[in-house]
Design a protein around this motif. Structure first.
Motif, mmCIF file in Angstrom:
data_model
loop_
_atom_site.group_PDB
_atom_site.id
_atom_site.type_symbol
_atom_site.label_atom_id
_atom_site.label_comp_id
_atom_site.label_asym_id
_atom_site.label_seq_id
_atom_site.Cartn_x
_atom_site.Cartn_y
_atom_site.Cartn_z
ATOM 1 N N ALA A 116 35.157 53.660 74.258
ATOM 2 C CA ALA A 116 34.005 55.528 73.904
ATOM 3 C C ALA A 116 34.592 56.438 73.791
ATOM 4 N N ARG A 117 35.904 56.314 74.672
ATOM 5 C CA ARG A 117 36.634 57.766 74.203
ATOM 6 C C ARG A 117 37.443 57.513 73.366
ATOM 7 N N ASP A 118 37.702 56.808 73.286
ATOM 8 C CA ASP A 118 38.499 56.378 71.871
ATOM 9 C C ASP A 118 37.644 57.143 70.472
ATOM 10 N N ARG A 119 36.495 56.494 70.707
ATOM 11 C CA ARG A 119 35.448 56.659 69.387
ATOM 12 C C ARG A 119 35.053 58.813 69.293
ATOM 13 N N GLN A 120 35.351 58.941 70.519
ATOM 14 C CA GLN A 120 34.800 59.734 71.205
ATOM 15 C C GLN A 120 36.318 61.063 70.415
ATOM 16 N N ILE A 121 37.326 60.377 70.430
ATOM 17 C CA ILE A 121 38.464 61.347 69.889
ATOM 18 C C ILE A 121 39.051 61.497 68.494
ATOM 19 N N VAL A 122 37.987 59.733 67.877
ATOM 20 C CA VAL A 122 38.160 60.104 66.598
ATOM 21 C C VAL A 122 37.849 61.016 65.801
ATOM 22 N N GLU A 123 36.241 60.685 66.346
ATOM 23 C CA GLU A 123 35.143 61.547 66.145
ATOM 24 C C GLU A 123 35.510 63.161 66.256
ATOM 25 N N GLU A 124 35.793 63.462 67.019
ATOM 26 C CA GLU A 124 36.792 65.418 67.347
ATOM 27 C C GLU A 124 37.280 65.540 65.915
ATOM 28 N N GLY A 125 37.877 64.538 66.427
ATOM 29 C CA GLY A 125 39.940 65.419 65.057
ATOM 30 C C GLY A 125 39.532 65.047 63.929
ATOM 31 N N ALA A 126 38.550 64.328 63.516
ATOM 32 C CA ALA A 126 37.896 63.842 61.846
ATOM 33 C C ALA A 126 37.143 66.091 61.170
ATOM 34 N N ASN A 127 36.281 65.663 62.941
ATOM 35 C CA ASN A 127 35.857 67.652 62.921
ATOM 36 C C ASN A 127 36.589 68.952 62.998
ATOM 37 N N SER A 128 37.387 68.210 63.754
ATOM 38 C CA SER A 128 38.500 69.832 64.028
ATOM 39 C C SER A 128 39.270 70.006 62.954
ATOM 40 N N TYR A 129 39.228 68.867 61.857
ATOM 41 C CA TYR A 129 39.917 68.849 60.531
ATOM 42 C C TYR A 129 39.074 69.348 59.679
ATOM 43 N N LEU A 130 37.727 69.116 59.377
ATOM 44 C CA LEU A 130 36.137 69.432 58.891
ATOM 45 C C LEU A 130 36.368 71.244 59.291
ATOM 46 N N ALA A 131 36.210 70.882 60.045
ATOM 47 C CA ALA A 131 36.204 72.946 60.846
ATOM 48 C C ALA A 131 37.244 73.837 60.772
ATOM 49 N N ASP A 132 38.775 73.441 59.642
ATOM 50 C CA ASP A 132 39.467 74.228 60.019
ATOM 51 C C ASP A 132 39.464 74.248 58.550
ATOM 52 N N ALA A 133 38.854 73.056 57.762
ATOM 53 C CA ALA A 133 38.632 73.434 56.359
ATOM 54 C C ALA A 133 37.169 74.611 55.507
ATOM 55 N N GLY A 134 36.785 74.961 56.679
ATOM 56 C CA GLY A 134 35.510 75.458 56.693
ATOM 57 C C GLY A 134 34.471 74.397 56.941
ATOM 58 N N VAL A 135 34.265 73.922 56.646
ATOM 59 C CA VAL A 135 33.227 72.612 56.229
ATOM 60 C C VAL A 135 32.697 72.531 57.357
ATOM 61 N N GLU A 136 31.105 72.396 57.777
ATOM 62 C CA GLU A 136 30.500 71.986 58.861
ATOM 63 C C GLU A 136 30.691 70.873 59.306
ATOM 64 N N LYS A 137 30.965 70.222 60.371
ATOM 65 C CA LYS A 137 30.969 69.497 60.728
ATOM 66 C C LYS A 137 29.733 67.919 60.906
ATOM 67 N N ARG A 138 30.783 66.741 60.937
ATOM 68 C CA ARG A 138 29.840 65.971 60.882
ATOM 69 C C ARG A 138 29.293 65.141 61.718
ATOM 70 N N PRO A 139 27.667 64.682 61.567
ATOM 71 C CA PRO A 139 27.355 64.178 63.363
ATOM 72 C C PRO A 139 28.183 62.706 63.279
ATOM 73 N N GLY A 140 28.182 62.491 64.903
ATOM 74 C CA GLY A 140 28.943 61.376 65.440
ATOM 75 C C GLY A 140 27.012 60.221 64.830
ATOM 76 N N GLY A 141 28.034 59.072 65.059
ATOM 77 C CA GLY A 141 27.148 57.321 65.318
ATOM 78 C C GLY A 141 26.828 57.136 63.998
ATOM 79 N N PHE A 142 27.822 57.598 62.704
ATOM 80 C CA PHE A 142 27.962 56.886 61.338
ATOM 81 C C PHE A 142 29.394 56.042 61.399
ATOM 82 N N ARG A 143 28.609 55.241 60.194
ATOM 83 C CA ARG A 143 29.810 55.175 59.550
ATOM 84 C C ARG A 143 29.622 55.437 57.397
ATOM 85 N N TRP A 144 30.499 56.099 57.388
ATOM 86 C CA TRP A 144 30.423 56.958 56.015
ATOM 87 C C TRP A 144 30.845 56.348 54.732
#
Length: 157
Positions: free
Chosen positions: A68-96
């Motif tokens: 579960a910690r690995d999942r959290q790291i993956v989601e936080e990493g993706a959302n950190s990149y989105l935030a740096d891009a000025g893009v709204e964070k993605r909700p967790g718990g989904f495949r896209w």
């Protein structure tokens, strides 16, 4: 933006986005009509390879459960990149999933084309905030002139 993405799963002409910031930004650039989201994968069946280097330089690899910690790291990493891009964070718990433009038959081809478009920019975009508009324009060009079918991809069984 992310909340307006319909539920659905992989189907013909659709591919799963990579679980990282680059994949998430490509999804954002494609827009909600070209995305679907489905329930998160069963992480308990996944593993990760862990590489450790001892003080003496000895490298060892081991396979461990994806936690579960690995999942959290993956989601936080993706959302950190989105935030740096000025893009709204993605909700967790989904495949896209992304609808592949007609000229592509695989996710790897689309990812390579988008990556190439970003790297070809002058001056070369480096920061996610510089990458985002270039990626958005490249996606718009790739989807231009294509009819969008409103059929919903199938959810996996």
């Amino acid at each position: 933006m992310w909340e307006s993405v319909p539920e659905g799963g992989p189907g013909e002409g659709w591919a799963e986005l990579d679980e990282n910031g680059w994949g998430a930004l490509i999804g954002w650039a494609a827009g909600p009509k070209n995305l679907r989201r489905g329930p998160a994968a069963n992480d308990s069946a996944r593993t990760v390879t862990v590489t450790r280097t001892d003080k003496d330089g000895t490298v060892t690899e081991s396979t461990e459960a994806f936690t579960a910690r690995d999942r959290q790291i993956v989601e936080e990493g993706a959302n950190s990149y989105l935030a740096d891009a000025g893009v709204e964070k993605r909700p967790g718990g989904f495949r896209w999933f992304i609808r592949l433009p007609g000229q592509f038959s695989a996710w790897e081809e689309l990812r390579a084309a988008i990556t190439g478009a970003v790297y070809a920019s002058e001056p070369q975009a480096v920061h996610p905030a510089e990458v985002a508009p270039i990626m958005k324009q490249a996606m718009q060009r790739l989807y231009a002139g294509q009819e969008y079918e409103h059929s919903r991809p199938r959810l996996p069984h």
